[in-house]
Each structure stands twice: as structure tokens, then as C-alpha cells.
Design a protein around this motif. Structure first.
Motif, PDB file in Angstrom:
ATOM      1  N   GLU B 190       0.836  -1.220   0.000  1.00  0.00           N
ATOM      2  CA  GLU B 190       0.000   0.000   0.000  1.00  0.00           C
ATOM      3  C   GLU B 190       0.867   1.264   0.000  1.00  0.00           C
ATOM      4  OE1 GLU B 190      -3.211  -0.026  -0.164  1.00  0.00           O
ATOM      5  OE2 GLU B 190      -3.971  -1.920   0.700  1.00  0.00           O
ATOM      6  N   LEU B 191       2.036   1.190   0.649  1.00  0.00           N
ATOM      7  CA  LEU B 191       2.916   2.367   0.713  1.00  0.00           C
ATOM      8  C   LEU B 191       3.436   2.715  -0.685  1.00  0.00           C
ATOM      9  CD1 LEU B 191       4.911   1.306   3.907  1.00  0.00           C
ATOM     10  CD2 LEU B 191       3.069   3.000   3.773  1.00  0.00           C
ATOM     11  N   PHE B 192       3.550   1.676  -1.546  1.00  0.00           N
ATOM     12  CA  PHE B 192       4.012   1.911  -2.913  1.00  0.00           C
ATOM     13  C   PHE B 192       2.891   2.476  -3.798  1.00  0.00           C
ATOM     14  CE2 PHE B 192       7.143  -0.842  -1.127  1.00  0.00           C
ATOM     15  CZ  PHE B 192       8.318  -0.503  -1.749  1.00  0.00           C
ATOM     16  N   VAL B 193       1.647   2.210  -3.425  1.00  0.00           N
ATOM     17  CA  VAL B 193       0.526   2.869  -4.095  1.00  0.00           C
ATOM     18  C   VAL B 193       0.548   4.367  -3.757  1.00  0.00           C
ATOM     19  CG1 VAL B 193      -1.980   2.951  -4.362  1.00  0.00           C
ATOM     20  CG2 VAL B 193      -0.832   0.746  -4.001  1.00  0.00           C
ATOM     21  N   ASP B 194       0.741   4.660  -2.468  1.00  0.00           N
ATOM     22  CA  ASP B 194       0.826   6.068  -2.041  1.00  0.00           C
ATOM     23  C   ASP B 194       1.949   6.804  -2.761  1.00  0.00           C
ATOM     24  OD1 ASP B 194      -1.165   5.386  -0.263  1.00  0.00           O
ATOM     25  OD2 ASP B 194       0.160   5.234   1.482  1.00  0.00           O
ATOM     26  N   LEU B 195       3.030   6.081  -3.044  1.00  0.00           N
ATOM     27  CA  LEU B 195       4.177   6.713  -3.719  1.00  0.00           C
ATOM     28  C   LEU B 195       3.757   7.276  -5.072  1.00  0.00           C
ATOM     29  CD1 LEU B 195       7.275   7.216  -3.709  1.00  0.00           C
ATOM     30  CD2 LEU B 195       7.551   4.889  -4.608  1.00  0.00           C
ATOM     31  N   HIS B 196       2.945   6.536  -5.820  1.00  0.00           N
ATOM     32  CA  HIS B 196       2.442   7.049  -7.104  1.00  0.00           C
ATOM     33  C   HIS B 196       1.568   8.287  -6.887  1.00  0.00           C
ATOM     34  CE1 HIS B 196       3.804   3.807  -9.691  1.00  0.00           C
ATOM     35  NE2 HIS B 196       3.221   2.895  -8.939  1.00  0.00           N
ATOM     36  N   THR B 197       0.595   8.160  -6.002  1.00  0.00           N
ATOM     37  CA  THR B 197      -0.390   9.244  -5.851  1.00  0.00           C
ATOM     38  C   THR B 197       0.271  10.496  -5.286  1.00  0.00           C
ATOM     39  OG1 THR B 197      -1.065   8.203  -3.774  1.00  0.00           O
ATOM     40  CG2 THR B 197      -2.404   7.762  -5.686  1.00  0.00           C
ATOM     41  N   ARG B 198       1.267  10.300  -4.407  1.00  0.00           N
ATOM     42  CA  ARG B 198       1.966  11.462  -3.826  1.00  0.00           C
ATOM     43  C   ARG B 198       2.660  12.279  -4.913  1.00  0.00           C
ATOM     44  NH1 ARG B 198       4.364   8.782   0.166  1.00  0.00           N
ATOM     45  NH2 ARG B 198       6.489   8.694  -0.585  1.00  0.00           N
ATOM     46  N   HIS B 199       3.030  11.617  -6.021  1.00  0.00           N
ATOM     47  CA  HIS B 199       3.717  12.328  -7.105  1.00  0.00           C
ATOM     48  C   HIS B 199       2.766  12.741  -8.226  1.00  0.00           C
ATOM     49  CE1 HIS B 199       7.231  10.677  -5.018  1.00  0.00           C
ATOM     50  NE2 HIS B 199       7.844  11.718  -5.533  1.00  0.00           N
ATOM     51  N   GLY B 200       1.469  12.527  -8.022  1.00  0.00           N
ATOM     52  CA  GLY B 200       0.524  12.992  -9.034  1.00  0.00           C
ATOM     53  C   GLY B 200       0.332  12.043 -10.197  1.00  0.00           C
ATOM     54  N   VAL B 201       0.733  10.787 -10.013  1.00  0.00           N
ATOM     55  CA  VAL B 201       0.465   9.772 -11.036  1.00  0.00           C
ATOM     56  C   VAL B 201      -0.829   9.049 -10.649  1.00  0.00           C
ATOM     57  CG1 VAL B 201       1.253   7.517 -11.899  1.00  0.00           C
ATOM     58  CG2 VAL B 201       2.809   9.470 -11.848  1.00  0.00           C
ATOM     59  N   TYR B 329      10.565   7.400  -8.514  1.00  0.00           N
ATOM     60  CA  TYR B 329      10.443   8.772  -8.009  1.00  0.00           C
ATOM     61  C   TYR B 329      11.661   9.083  -7.133  1.00  0.00           C
ATOM     62  CZ  TYR B 329       5.747   7.613  -9.576  1.00  0.00           C
ATOM     63  OH  TYR B 329       4.678   7.180 -10.315  1.00  0.00           O
ATOM     64  N   ASP B 330      11.431   9.515  -5.882  1.00  0.00           N
ATOM     65  CA  ASP B 330      12.548   9.843  -5.003  1.00  0.00           C
ATOM     66  C   ASP B 330      12.881   8.705  -4.041  1.00  0.00           C
ATOM     67  OD1 ASP B 330      10.174  10.097  -3.651  1.00  0.00           O
ATOM     68  OD2 ASP B 330      10.333  12.264  -3.425  1.00  0.00           O
ATOM     69  N   TRP B 331      12.392   7.511  -4.342  1.00  0.00           N
ATOM     70  CA  TRP B 331      12.702   6.348  -3.498  1.00  0.00           C
ATOM     71  C   TRP B 331      13.702   5.444  -4.184  1.00  0.00           C
ATOM     72  CZ3 TRP B 331       7.983   3.664  -0.712  1.00  0.00           C
ATOM     73  CH2 TRP B 331       7.531   4.504   0.333  1.00  0.00           C
ATOM     74  N   SER B 353       7.297   9.325   3.576  1.00  0.00           N
ATOM     75  CA  SER B 353       7.665  10.585   2.951  1.00  0.00           C
ATOM     76  C   SER B 353       8.978  10.437   2.213  1.00  0.00           C
ATOM     77  CB  SER B 353       7.765  11.697   4.007  1.00  0.00           C
ATOM     78  OG  SER B 353       8.756  11.345   4.946  1.00  0.00           O
ATOM     79  N   ALA B 354       9.294  11.433   1.417  1.00  0.00           N
ATOM     80  CA  ALA B 354      10.405  11.312   0.488  1.00  0.00           C
ATOM     81  C   ALA B 354      11.762  11.422   1.163  1.00  0.00           C
ATOM     82  CB  ALA B 354      10.292  12.382  -0.588  1.00  0.00           C
ATOM     83  N   ASP B 355      11.895  12.295   2.139  1.00  0.00           N
ATOM     84  CA  ASP B 355      13.224  12.647   2.615  1.00  0.00           C
ATOM     85  C   ASP B 355      13.601  11.868   3.882  1.00  0.00           C
ATOM     86  OD1 ASP B 355      11.355  13.830   4.174  1.00  0.00           O
ATOM     87  OD2 ASP B 355      12.333  15.785   4.274  1.00  0.00           O
ATOM     88  N   PRO B 405      21.750   5.178  12.789  1.00  0.00           N
ATOM     89  CA  PRO B 405      21.350   6.585  12.628  1.00  0.00           C
ATOM     90  C   PRO B 405      20.378   6.717  11.457  1.00  0.00           C
ATOM     91  CG  PRO B 405      23.712   6.303  12.198  1.00  0.00           C
ATOM     92  CD  PRO B 405      23.146   4.938  12.413  1.00  0.00           C
ATOM     93  N   ALA B 406      19.093   6.813  11.775  1.00  0.00           N
ATOM     94  CA  ALA B 406      18.065   6.764  10.730  1.00  0.00           C
ATOM     95  C   ALA B 406      17.492   8.123  10.401  1.00  0.00           C
ATOM     96  CB  ALA B 406      16.930   5.843  11.167  1.00  0.00           C
ATOM     97  N   ALA B 407      17.701   9.087  11.266  1.00  0.00           N
ATOM     98  CA  ALA B 407      17.010  10.352  11.095  1.00  0.00           C
ATOM     99  C   ALA B 407      17.699  11.276  10.095  1.00  0.00           C
ATOM    100  CB  ALA B 407      16.892  11.055  12.445  1.00  0.00           C
ATOM    101  N   VAL B 408      18.859  10.846   9.604  1.00  0.00           N
ATOM    102  CA  VAL B 408      19.611  11.663   8.659  1.00  0.00           C
ATOM    103  C   VAL B 408      18.844  11.759   7.340  1.00  0.00           C
ATOM    104  CG1 VAL B 408      21.890  11.948   7.617  1.00  0.00           C
ATOM    105  CG2 VAL B 408      21.639  10.619   9.714  1.00  0.00           C
ATOM    106  N   ALA B 409      18.924  12.914   6.678  1.00  0.00           N
ATOM    107  CA  ALA B 409      18.236  13.061   5.389  1.00  0.00           C
ATOM    108  C   ALA B 409      18.782  12.054   4.393  1.00  0.00           C
ATOM    109  CB  ALA B 409      18.433  14.465   4.851  1.00  0.00           C
ATOM    110  N   ALA B 410      17.931  11.575   3.522  1.00  0.00           N
ATOM    111  CA  ALA B 410      18.321  10.584   2.534  1.00  0.00           C
ATOM    112  C   ALA B 410      19.277  11.189   1.522  1.00  0.00           C
ATOM    113  CB  ALA B 410      17.088  10.055   1.814  1.00  0.00           C
ATOM    114  N   PRO B 411      20.139  10.350   0.926  1.00  0.00           N
ATOM    115  CA  PRO B 411      21.009  10.861  -0.142  1.00  0.00           C
ATOM    116  C   PRO B 411      20.181  11.363  -1.324  1.00  0.00           C
ATOM    117  CG  PRO B 411      21.129   8.447   0.014  1.00  0.00           C
ATOM    118  CD  PRO B 411      20.306   8.917   1.183  1.00  0.00           C
ATOM    119  N   ALA B 412      20.710  12.366  -1.991  1.00  0.00           N
ATOM    120  CA  ALA B 412      19.976  12.972  -3.108  1.00  0.00           C
ATOM    121  C   ALA B 412      19.870  11.989  -4.247  1.00  0.00           C
ATOM    122  CB  ALA B 412      20.678  14.244  -3.568  1.00  0.00           C
TER     123      ALA B 412
END
Lengths: 64, 412
Positions: B190-201, B329-331, B353-355, B405-412
Motif C-alpha cells: 500500500e505504501l508503494f501505491v501512495d508513492l504514485h499518488t503522492r507524485h501525481g500519477v 520517483y525519489d525512493w 515521505s520522500a526525505d 542513525p536513521a534520522a539523517v536526510a536521505a542521499p539525493a
């Protein structure tokens, strides 16, 4: 002796190199490759070279 | 040790190329002939749905083996000539141009083909498996018209993300309510469904396709709920089938891939090996025959087979921990082991979320870690990959992940 080279910019943290040669490669908390040694013996070369070749983005090489 | 004099590798994608290269690394001194059906020099396939389709990488950048590199290590290239038949008794590969290659050992690396579109539209409907496919699709995506992607698995989701990044209006259709759930279970799917909709697909999940009619620029996709989608371009990503039809007359046991032992040797011909997508082998860790369509399995089986040909006195078993990645997307998504079949899972970090970084880890009644999905978090995936290989306990792995350490921002 053969020297390990790594392109940290290209590295995407796939981790295949570590499965093949955990004595030569690791990744840091940001998911970037870390070389655990600078040089390898000729005896280790086939195994480490195949680990380097398992990188999906060609970030690793071995130079003579 | 007696090296076979000639090894023929049939198939010039990553499994075949890596086998040929690894034979030299392993010290094989005989002749190596690499046969490929496509005229292009060998290239890598994962970027076809991502960087190459997006236009951010050139074709040169995804080369697997240049003519110079092949010549430097003595790999003879026979490209643009498909293998037509394997004669096991005479140890000979027959090619479609009528020529033959005699071998002492053969490596079957013919991969898998995209399952073709079963619909009747005359043009504008694409699959994506080869460089030629990618060129054609890229060409159609240049035009600003709606894109419908049929199939919400990895290829479909990656193409949707790429087409969206190119500015196209995109709709993804799949009969499952959470398509990636095939691999990661319904709830995480379900989280991968949200990934599409979050990006407007747009998603049309839980719906089948009745028909695709029309032609390029004017296509109509009829869904099972009676609704219609109009599209300029349709992409069909509904799985792959192993390229084993050419072996029908060989006498080899072929059953959704070439059936092999734990050393990747065909069960009825010890001098014939298989690697990559066309390999169905006995996985000693799982105690069953499996076929795995992952890039990493192609490379790892290639290394095992090259070793076993060069060192027949020291046969290795192919016993990998399954590993696959996907960029959507950003994943950056990495999956290890066998999440499917789990009875329980835990979420660590943030998968909404993305980051952020996050992971889902899976177990069953045994309490052993059986698989994991990590998003933007290679360190967690690596930990899980080692833990699956070592048969570590699920609870221990969850505790270790909690300490990263999980709270660090994801790599670009």
C-alpha cells in the motif's frame, strides 16, 4: 600489488561488493562505499575483482 | 586440471558477459565465444527504464563490454546472430546464419523476454526489455500526450516514474489493489501505491484491462469496470518469460527455464551450464528449484559458473540471498530475501515521505529474519542482507536497525 579504487560519487549503496568481498568493501551510514584496504594480494584478486564487477554502477576498479 | 578448450556463452546480456569476463579472472586459458542475438554491443538493462529512458544517460554509458575490452581479454564476439539450436550430443551450437560453434562447455545465458501485449492495438503499445524497445518508447514519450502503463510491478512503476518526470500525464493500471504487494506483502505494498499518488500519477488498481484499441496517439484502454482511458502511448509491463524455446530439441530438461543442479549445471548434461534469468536451479538453502529474474542473481550465478568451469575439482554451489533494487520517483528501494510468505513484519524509520529512510523487515513462525525492504537506506539493507544470509533472529535485527542513525536526510 593490485590497488583498489572507488568512485564514491557514483556509488549508490547497492552493496553487492560487500557480499562478494566483505574484507575489502563496506558502506558508511550515508550508504557510500568505504575501502577497508588499499591493496590486495594477487591470491585475493579473482574474488575481489569479481566483487568489484558486481557493482551495478561500475564504481569500483582494481589497478595494477 | 583440464580446461575445456572452448567455452561458448550463448546470450550477451549481463549474465553472459560477466561469465565470459569471470572465466578469464578465474584463469581459464581456452577459447571463449560470446554469442548474442542483438547487433548492439552488450549493454546493461536496469537503466533502460530509468536513466536511459529519461535521457539523462547516454547509450555509451550503459555499455557492459566494449569491442576493445573484449579483444583485450580474448573474448570472441558473435553479435547479431541468434542461437537456433543446441546439439548436446555433438557439443555444437547452431546459429541462425547457418554457422556452428563447437564447444567443450556451453553456458546458456539467453535471459527472458517481455511477456508480449495480448491486446489488438496496431501501434503505440510498447514493452520494455531491450535497447531497441527503449529507443522506440523514448521516441514516443517525446510527444506530450497521456501515457497508460499496464502493470504496476517494478518495470511498470519505474516507467511511470520516468514518464512523469518527463512531464507526461501518467496512469498505471493493475489487477491487484497493491501491485508491489506481490513481492512485499499487501500492507507494505500500500505504501508503494501512495508513492504514485503522492507524485501525481493516477492509479487504477484492482482493475483488469479488457482491451487496448486504436493506434499511436489515439489509443483507448477499456477497463473491467466499464471505464475507459485514452492514451497516446501505452506501455505493457506484465512480466517476462524465459528465452528457452530454442532448446526444445536439445533434449535438456526445460521447465520454465533450464533445470540445473546446485552448481548451475544442466541436470542431464554436465558440460552445459545456465546463468541469469534462464537458469532454474536447485537452491540448497531453500531446498527447491527456483528461477530469479534479478540483475544480482545474473552476476552471482555468472561468477559461480565461471569458477566451476575453470576449477571443476572445486565445484561451488549457487546459494544466494535474493536481492533486487528499484528506483521509483525519489525512493531508492532495495529488497532482500523472501518477504513473500512472511506472517509478521515490523516497520523501522519512516516509509511515508520522500526525505526519510525506512525499512520493513519480515519473519514467519520460525522467528528468523526472512526478508527486508529498505527505502533510501542502504546501511539498513546491508545489515538485513547479512542477517538473512546468517539466519539471524528477527528480534535481534529489529533491535540493531533501531540503533542505526536513521534520522539523517536521505542521499539525493
Amino acid at each position: 600489488m593490485p590497488r583498489l579504487m572507488a568512485d564514491v560519487e557514483a556509488c549508490q549503496g547497492y552493496g553487492n561488493c560487500i557480499t562478494g568481498a566483505s574484507d575489502a568493501y563496506d558502506i558508511d551510514d550515508d550508504g557510500k562505499v568505504v575501502l577497508l584496504t588499499e591493496e590486495i594480494s594477487d591470491a585475493d584478486r579473482p574474488r575481489v575483482e569479481e566483487a568489484a564487477r558486481s557493482c551495478p554502477v561500475n564504481a569500483l576498479s582494481i589497478e595494477d | 586440471m583440464t580446461d575445456p578448450r572452448t567455452v561458448v556463452v550463448v546470450g550477451a546480456s549481463v549474465a553472459g558477459v560477466r561469465t565470459a569476463q569471470a572465466l578469464r579472472t578465474e584463469g581459464f586459458g581456452g577459447r571463449i565465444v560470446l554469442v548474442g542475438d542483438e547487433p548492439d554491443l552488450p549493454y546493461d538493462k536496469p537503466p533502460l527504464s530509468k536513466q536511459l529512458l529519461a535521457g539523462s544517460w547516454s547509450e555509451e554509458r550503459i555499455a557492459l563490454l566494449t569491442a576493445e575490452a573484449a579483444a583485450a581479454v580474448g573474448i570472441e564476439l558473435r553479435l547479431g546472430v541468434a542461437a537456433q539450436r543446441l546439439d548436446v550430443a555433438d557439443r555444437q551450437v547452431l546459429l541462425i546464419d547457418g554457422s556452428t560453434v563447437d564447444y567443450d562447455a556451453a553456458v546458456l545465458a539467453t535471459g527472458a523476454a517481455a511477456r508480449p501485449s495480448p491486446w489488438s492495438a496496431t501501434s503505440g503499445v510498447h514493452v520494455l526489455r531491450s535497447m531497441a524497445d527503449a529507443r522506440r518508447l523514448r521516441n514516443d514519450l517525446e510527444v506530450d500526450r497521456p501515457v497508460v502503463v499496464i502493470g504496476g510491478g517494478f518495470i511498470g512503476a519505474e516507467v511511470a516514474a520516468t514518464a512523469h518526470a518527463l512531464g507526461r500525464e501518467v496512469t498505471v493500471v493493475d489487477p491487484l489493489a497493491a501491485p508491489i504487494g506481490r513481492v512485499v506483502g499487501r500492507e507494505v505494498g500500500e505504501l508503494f501505491v501512495d508513492l504514485h499518488t503522492r507524485h501525481g500519477v493516477n492509479t487504477k488498481f484492482g482493475l483488469g484491462v479488457e482491451s487496448v484499441e486504436g493506434g499511436a496517439g489515439d489509443l483507448t484502454v477499456q477497463l473491467t469496470d466499464g471505464s475507459q482511458l485514452t492514451a497516446g502511448t501505452v506501455v505493457v509491463g506484465i512480466g517476462a518469460v524465459p528465452n528457452d524455446g530454442w532448446l526444445a530439441s536439445s533434449g535438456l530438461l526445460v521447465d520454465n527455464g533450464v533445470v540445473c543442479d546446485q552448481h548451475c549445471r544442466a541436470v542431464d548434461a554436465a558440460e552445459v551450464y545456465a546463468v541469469g534469468d534462464v537458469l532454474r536451479w536447485f537452491h540448497p538453502g531453500h531446498g527447491e528449484h527456483v528461477r530469479v529474474e534479478h540483475w544480482t542473481n545474473a552476476v552471482e550465478s555468472a561468477a559461480v559458473v565461471a569458477h566451476n568451469i575453470a576449477h571443476p575439482e572445486d565445484l561451488r554451489s549457487h546459494r544466494p540471498v535474493e536481492y533486487v533494487w528499484s528506483d521509483q520517483y525519489d525512493w531508492k528501494i532495495q529488497i532482500v530475501g523472501r518477504p513473500v510468505g512472511a506472517t509478521r513484519h515490523a516497520l523501522v524509520g519512516d516509509l511515508t515521505s520522500a526525505d526519510r529512510r525506512g525499512a520493513a523487515v519480515y519473519t514467519d513462525d520460525s522467528g528468523v529474519l526472512r526478508g527486508a525492504v529498505a527505502v533510501n537506506w542502504p546501511k539498513a539493507l546491508l545489515l538485513c542482507r547479512r542477517a538473512v544470509g546468517a539466519g539471524a533472529s528477527f528480534d535481534d535485527v529489529v533491535a540493531q536497525l533501531d540503533r542505526l542513525p536513521a534520522a539523517v536526510a536521505a542521499p539525493a
